[in-house]
Scaffold this active site. Structure first.
Site, PDB file in Angstrom:
ATOM      1  N   ASP A  82       0.860  -1.185   0.000  1.00  0.00           N
ATOM      2  CA  ASP A  82       0.000   0.000   0.000  1.00  0.00           C
ATOM      3  C   ASP A  82       0.896   1.235   0.000  1.00  0.00           C
ATOM      4  O   ASP A  82       2.099   1.129   0.256  1.00  0.00           O
ATOM      5  CB  ASP A  82      -0.939   0.015   1.223  1.00  0.00           C
ATOM      6  CG  ASP A  82      -2.269   0.696   0.909  1.00  0.00           C
ATOM      7  OD1 ASP A  82      -2.256   1.882   0.515  1.00  0.00           O
ATOM      8  OD2 ASP A  82      -3.324   0.047   1.055  1.00  0.00           O
ATOM      9  N   ASP A 130       3.978   2.084  -4.483  1.00  0.00           N
ATOM     10  CA  ASP A 130       2.940   2.596  -5.371  1.00  0.00           C
ATOM     11  C   ASP A 130       2.747   1.589  -6.507  1.00  0.00           C
ATOM     12  O   ASP A 130       3.678   1.354  -7.294  1.00  0.00           O
ATOM     13  CB  ASP A 130       3.406   3.960  -5.916  1.00  0.00           C
ATOM     14  CG  ASP A 130       2.375   4.620  -6.801  1.00  0.00           C
ATOM     15  OD1 ASP A 130       1.430   3.942  -7.253  1.00  0.00           O
ATOM     16  OD2 ASP A 130       2.534   5.827  -7.066  1.00  0.00           O
ATOM     17  N   TYR A 182     -13.856   4.631 -14.150  1.00  0.00           N
ATOM     18  CA  TYR A 182     -13.914   3.464 -13.253  1.00  0.00           C
ATOM     19  C   TYR A 182     -14.511   2.255 -13.972  1.00  0.00           C
ATOM     20  O   TYR A 182     -13.940   1.165 -13.953  1.00  0.00           O
ATOM     21  CB  TYR A 182     -14.734   3.813 -12.009  1.00  0.00           C
ATOM     22  CG  TYR A 182     -14.727   2.735 -10.940  1.00  0.00           C
ATOM     23  CD1 TYR A 182     -13.567   2.500 -10.182  1.00  0.00           C
ATOM     24  CD2 TYR A 182     -15.854   1.959 -10.676  1.00  0.00           C
ATOM     25  CE1 TYR A 182     -13.548   1.522  -9.197  1.00  0.00           C
ATOM     26  CE2 TYR A 182     -15.837   0.982  -9.696  1.00  0.00           C
ATOM     27  CZ  TYR A 182     -14.688   0.775  -8.955  1.00  0.00           C
ATOM     28  OH  TYR A 182     -14.667  -0.203  -7.986  1.00  0.00           O
ATOM     29  N   ILE A 241     -19.698  -2.380  -0.814  1.00  0.00           N
ATOM     30  CA  ILE A 241     -19.039  -2.972   0.352  1.00  0.00           C
ATOM     31  C   ILE A 241     -18.669  -1.861   1.355  1.00  0.00           C
ATOM     32  O   ILE A 241     -18.185  -0.796   0.940  1.00  0.00           O
ATOM     33  CB  ILE A 241     -17.737  -3.719  -0.082  1.00  0.00           C
ATOM     34  CG1 ILE A 241     -17.993  -4.653  -1.289  1.00  0.00           C
ATOM     35  CG2 ILE A 241     -17.139  -4.493   1.102  1.00  0.00           C
ATOM     36  CD1 ILE A 241     -18.997  -5.761  -1.100  1.00  0.00           C
TER      37      ILE A 241
END
Ligand SMILES: NC(=O)c1ccc[n+]([C@@H]2O[C@H](COP(=O)([O-])OP(=O)(O)OC[C@H]3O[C@@H](n4cnc5c(N)ncnc54)[C@H](O)[C@@H]3O)[C@@H](O)[C@H]2O)c1
Length: 240
Positions: free
Chosen positions: A36, A54, A147, A180
């Site tokens: 992360d 990254d 997206y 979620i």
């Protein structure tokens, strides 16, 4: 334990779905490298290694793979999970900079991780990859242009990996979460989330752990004859 002696890499592991998977995979016996940008909260389990990196930087992936192979000898599982909605704008209104940033994270990040890990799995003649797409990479949605495009591409890339590398005994599948309850969703407009929950047959948010269980299944030998397909975890949303 379903992942005993396995070595797994999970991106976006600091929070949300990735974090739930890091913890679940480690509970199931895997040695896990959580990737992360930064890791604010420590993991309790010993077998978890936090790596700040990254995923949009191929050279960082290459360095990670070299490190993991040096420390563990191989890589059994890659869970390409880091990603973000980034913008709800449609094609005419999305800033070009946002378009490129979202494609870079959601699609190129998956491509880089896959490319870096493949030589190791080919050499081992074994491997399992799981890629986080979205229900919006499975069916269409209005707006949310970058997206939806990136997540549909992830679904297709996963099938490409499955078909190209089946000869090396490498499996590749995509997962498609609905709405979620993760930090990403909690940070967005509440009415948008409520609207999606209202349209969900099971009538609630999914949990990160519920998605992690789907990834665990596909990553484990329980799914040894499953490749090139997708698993939807959306409370029934796309069944309608
Ligand atoms: N939450 C949902 O409702 C939902 C639905 C469908 C798909 N997804 C997908 O699930 C995945 C995880 O989402 P989440 O809800 O847990 O999000 P999240 O924002 O809670 O977690 C994503 C993690 O990815 C990390 N990340 C972002 N950019 C990165 C980079 N360049 N390098 C390394 N790490 C980076 C973030 O720091 C964060 O910790 C994403 O791919 C997302 O698109 C989520």
């Amino acid at each position: 334990m379903r992942l005993a002696n396995k070595v797994a890499i999970i991106s976006g592991g600091a929070r949300g779905i990735g974090r739930a998977a890091v913890e679940l995979f480690a509970e199931e016996g895997a040695t896990v490298y959580s990737l992360d940008l930064s890791h604010e909260d420590e993991f309790a389990q010993e077998r978890i290694h936090s790596v700040d990196m990254d995923v949009t930087q191929l050279e960082q992936w290459n360095a990670l793979v070299e490190r993991v192979v040096g420390e563990q000898g191989t890589i059994d599982i890659l869970f390409n999970n880091a990603g973000a909605v980034g913008s709800y704008e449609g094609i005419e209104t999305i800033e070009l900079e946002d378009w490129h940033r979202i494609i870079d994270l959601n699609l190129n990040g998956v491509f880089y991780g896959t490319r870096a890990v493949l030589p190791v799995m080919k050499k081992a003649h074994a491997g399992a990859m799981v890629h986080t797409s979205s229900m919006w990479g499975y069916v269409g949605a209005s707006g949310v242009s970058a997206y939806t495009a990136s997540k549909a591409a992830v679904r297709s890339l996963s099938k490409n990996v499955a078909l190209t590398y089946a000869q090396f005994n490498i499996r590749s599948n995509s997962i498609h979460p609905g709405i979620i309850g993760t930090p990403m969703v909690m940070a967005q407009d509440e009415s948008l989330t409520q609207d999606l929950v209202d349209k969900t047959p099971l009538g609630r948010l999914g949990t990160p752990r519920e998605v992690a269980h789907a990834a665990l299944f596909l990553a484990s030998d329980d799914a040894s004859y499953i490749t090139g397909t997708e698993l939807v975890i959306d409370g029934g949303s796309t069944a309608q």
